[in-house]
Design an enzyme around this catalytic site. Structure first.
Site, short mmCIF file in Angstrom:
data_model
loop_
_atom_site.label_atom_id
_atom_site.label_comp_id
_atom_site.label_asym_id
_atom_site.label_seq_id
_atom_site.Cartn_x
_atom_site.Cartn_y
_atom_site.Cartn_z
N ASP A 18 -8.64 9.93 -4.92
CA ASP A 18 -8.27 9.74 -3.51
C ASP A 18 -8.83 8.42 -2.97
O ASP A 18 -9.88 7.96 -3.40
CB ASP A 18 -8.83 10.92 -2.71
CG ASP A 18 -8.16 11.06 -1.35
OD1 ASP A 18 -7.16 10.34 -1.10
OD2 ASP A 18 -8.62 11.87 -0.54
N GLY A 19 -8.11 7.84 -2.03
CA GLY A 19 -8.62 6.67 -1.31
C GLY A 19 -7.96 5.35 -1.66
O GLY A 19 -8.42 4.29 -1.23
N GLY A 21 -5.13 4.18 -0.60
CA GLY A 21 -4.58 3.57 0.62
C GLY A 21 -5.68 2.94 1.47
O GLY A 21 -5.54 1.81 1.96
N HIS A 35 -2.86 1.49 -5.09
CA HIS A 35 -2.39 2.33 -6.20
C HIS A 35 -2.46 1.55 -7.52
O HIS A 35 -2.81 2.10 -8.56
CB HIS A 35 -0.96 2.81 -5.94
CG HIS A 35 -0.85 3.72 -4.74
ND1 HIS A 35 -1.70 4.77 -4.52
CD2 HIS A 35 0.03 3.73 -3.68
CE1 HIS A 35 -1.37 5.41 -3.39
NE2 HIS A 35 -0.33 4.78 -2.86
N SER A 63 1.10 14.88 -6.23
CA SER A 63 1.16 16.29 -5.86
C SER A 63 2.57 16.66 -5.42
O SER A 63 3.37 15.78 -5.06
CB SER A 63 0.18 16.58 -4.73
OG SER A 63 0.70 16.16 -3.50
N TRP A 67 5.82 14.02 -2.07
CA TRP A 67 7.21 13.63 -1.78
C TRP A 67 7.39 13.37 -0.29
O TRP A 67 8.38 12.75 0.12
CB TRP A 67 8.19 14.72 -2.23
CG TRP A 67 8.16 14.99 -3.70
CD1 TRP A 67 7.64 16.09 -4.31
CD2 TRP A 67 8.68 14.16 -4.75
NE1 TRP A 67 7.79 15.99 -5.67
CE2 TRP A 67 8.43 14.82 -5.98
CE3 TRP A 67 9.33 12.92 -4.78
CZ2 TRP A 67 8.80 14.30 -7.21
CZ3 TRP A 67 9.70 12.40 -6.02
CH2 TRP A 67 9.44 13.08 -7.20
N LEU A 129 -9.57 13.13 -27.10
CA LEU A 129 -9.41 13.55 -25.70
C LEU A 129 -7.99 14.05 -25.41
O LEU A 129 -7.03 13.46 -25.90
CB LEU A 129 -9.71 12.32 -24.83
CG LEU A 129 -9.47 12.47 -23.33
CD1 LEU A 129 -10.55 13.33 -22.70
CD2 LEU A 129 -9.43 11.10 -22.66
N ARG A 192 -12.21 18.53 -0.13
CA ARG A 192 -11.30 19.68 -0.20
C ARG A 192 -10.51 19.62 -1.51
O ARG A 192 -10.47 18.58 -2.17
CB ARG A 192 -10.35 19.72 1.01
CG ARG A 192 -9.56 18.47 1.19
CD ARG A 192 -8.63 18.53 2.41
NE ARG A 192 -7.99 17.22 2.58
CZ ARG A 192 -8.52 16.24 3.28
NH1 ARG A 192 -9.65 16.39 3.93
NH2 ARG A 192 -7.91 15.06 3.35
N LEU A 193 -9.87 20.76 -1.84
CA LEU A 193 -9.18 20.85 -3.14
C LEU A 193 -7.71 20.44 -3.07
O LEU A 193 -7.10 20.13 -4.09
CB LEU A 193 -9.27 22.28 -3.67
CG LEU A 193 -10.36 22.56 -4.70
CD1 LEU A 193 -10.29 24.00 -5.19
CD2 LEU A 193 -10.25 21.61 -5.90
C1 FPP Z 1 -4.53 9.07 -3.39
O1 FPP Z 1 -4.72 7.94 -2.60
C2 FPP Z 1 -3.88 8.74 -4.64
C3 FPP Z 1 -2.61 9.15 -4.98
C4 FPP Z 1 -1.76 9.96 -4.09
C5 FPP Z 1 -2.00 8.78 -6.25
C6 FPP Z 1 -2.88 8.47 -7.41
C7 FPP Z 1 -2.10 7.69 -8.36
C8 FPP Z 1 -2.55 6.67 -9.15
C9 FPP Z 1 -3.96 6.29 -9.24
C10 FPP Z 1 -1.60 5.86 -9.97
C11 FPP Z 1 -0.76 6.57 -11.00
C12 FPP Z 1 -1.47 7.54 -11.86
C13 FPP Z 1 -1.58 7.48 -13.23
C14 FPP Z 1 -2.16 8.64 -13.97
C15 FPP Z 1 -1.18 6.32 -14.03
P1 FPP Z 1 -4.07 7.93 -1.14
O2 FPP Z 1 -2.83 7.10 -1.22
O3 FPP Z 1 -3.89 9.31 -0.64
O4 FPP Z 1 -5.20 7.17 -0.36
P2 FPP Z 1 -5.57 7.33 1.18
O5 FPP Z 1 -6.00 8.76 1.38
O6 FPP Z 1 -6.70 6.36 1.35
O7 FPP Z 1 -4.35 6.95 1.97
#
Ligand code: FPP
Length: 247
Positions: A18-19, A21, A35, A63, A67, A129, A192-193
């Site tokens: 997470d994080g 953005g 990303h 998740s 979408w 792994l 949170r989960l």
């Molecule tokens: C959460 O950050 C991250 C995601 C929703 C996507 C995670 C995806 C990747 C790291 C890239 C693709 C994955 C692989 C396995 C190659 P957020 O956008 O919710 O951040 P924020 O909460 O700060 O807005």
């Protein structure tokens, strides 16, 4: 055998990345840059996990609720996952990494579906792994699909209702055959989960890290493992109880 052990090296670590953005926003960059850096952090974490002999690493890549994001961001995330598989599959295979994908596959586009199948098929005999990619994944949906599959078999008379046990549900989840996560890490300070591995997390340890995912690196990963190893896991037992397996 004691079921109350000072935790040794975990077998399975799962991460809510997470994080991305917020990492980008802090730097005045578009979210896609967060990303993209997040994919670098994925590469580094997979390498570190392999080095320390971890058996399973599960990453929450997308998740079933993601979408709802703007179409452009959804396309960016799908593009990054596809690019990761196209670019890294050969190296992961060389490093004996097995790839498994969990999540609802039915509603996916053919191209992404084919890539995920290719990644799983190519690496299916690998023994180091196992990298579990949670894609279009939502835990409640996974549990509902497992329950529906059992209900169908009961309705068809293939199994008796008494066969609907926790083990039977576990065996029909997308994670069938994968041990429950010992440690679940979430980055970015959120605690949170978010519909991730709800069933499998029954006895997991949790670690919430303030760093945004793009800043997660091998040092953070090894520090998380160290912290996990200081925890006592009791699985419902008492601290000084030594139970005989099966007793
Ligand atoms: C959460 O950050 C991250 C995601 C929703 C996507 C995670 C995806 C990747 C790291 C890239 C693709 C994955 C692989 C396995 C190659 P957020 O956008 O919710 O951040 P924020 O909460 O700060 O807005």
């Amino acid at each position: 055998m004691s079921d109350i052990t000072r935790s040794s090296l975990p077998e399975h670590v799962a991460i809510i990345m997470d994080g991305n953005g917020r990492w980008a926003k802090q730097r005045g960059l578009p979210r896609i840059m967060g990303h993209r850096r997040g994919v670098e952090a994925v590469r580094e974490t997979v390498r570190a996990a392999g080095e320390c002999g971890l058996k399973y690493l599960t990453l929450f890549a997308f998740s079933s609720e993601n979408w709802r994001r703007p179409v452009s961001e959804v396309n960016d995330l799908l593009g990054l996952l596809k690019a990761f598989i196209r670019r890294d599959l050969a190296d992961l295979h060389k490093e004996n990494v097995r790839i498994r994908v969990i999540g609802d596959r039915d509603s996916l586009n053919d191209d992404i579906s084919a890539l995920l199948i290719e990644a799983e098929q190519t690496t299916r005999d690998n023994t180091a792994l196992t990298l579990v990619i949670a894609f279009n994944y939502g835990s409640r949906d996974e549990i509902a699909r497992a329950a529906a599959s059992l209900a169908r078999d009961v309705a068809l008379g293939k199994i008796d209702v008494s066969a609907v046990t926790p083990d039977a549900i576990t065996a029909r989840l997308d994670t069938a055959g994968i041990p429950d996560p010992d440690l679940i890490i979430r980055t970015s300070g959120e605690e949170r989960l978010s519909n991730f591995l709800l069933w499998q997390a029954a006895y997991s340890e949790f670690l919430f890290i303030p760093d945004y995912w793009p800043d997660f690196d091998r040092k953070t990963f090894f520090s998380a493992i160290d912290q996990y190893m200081t925890r006592d896991r009791r699985f419902g037992g008492l601290p000084d109880q030594v139970a005989v397996a099966g007793a």
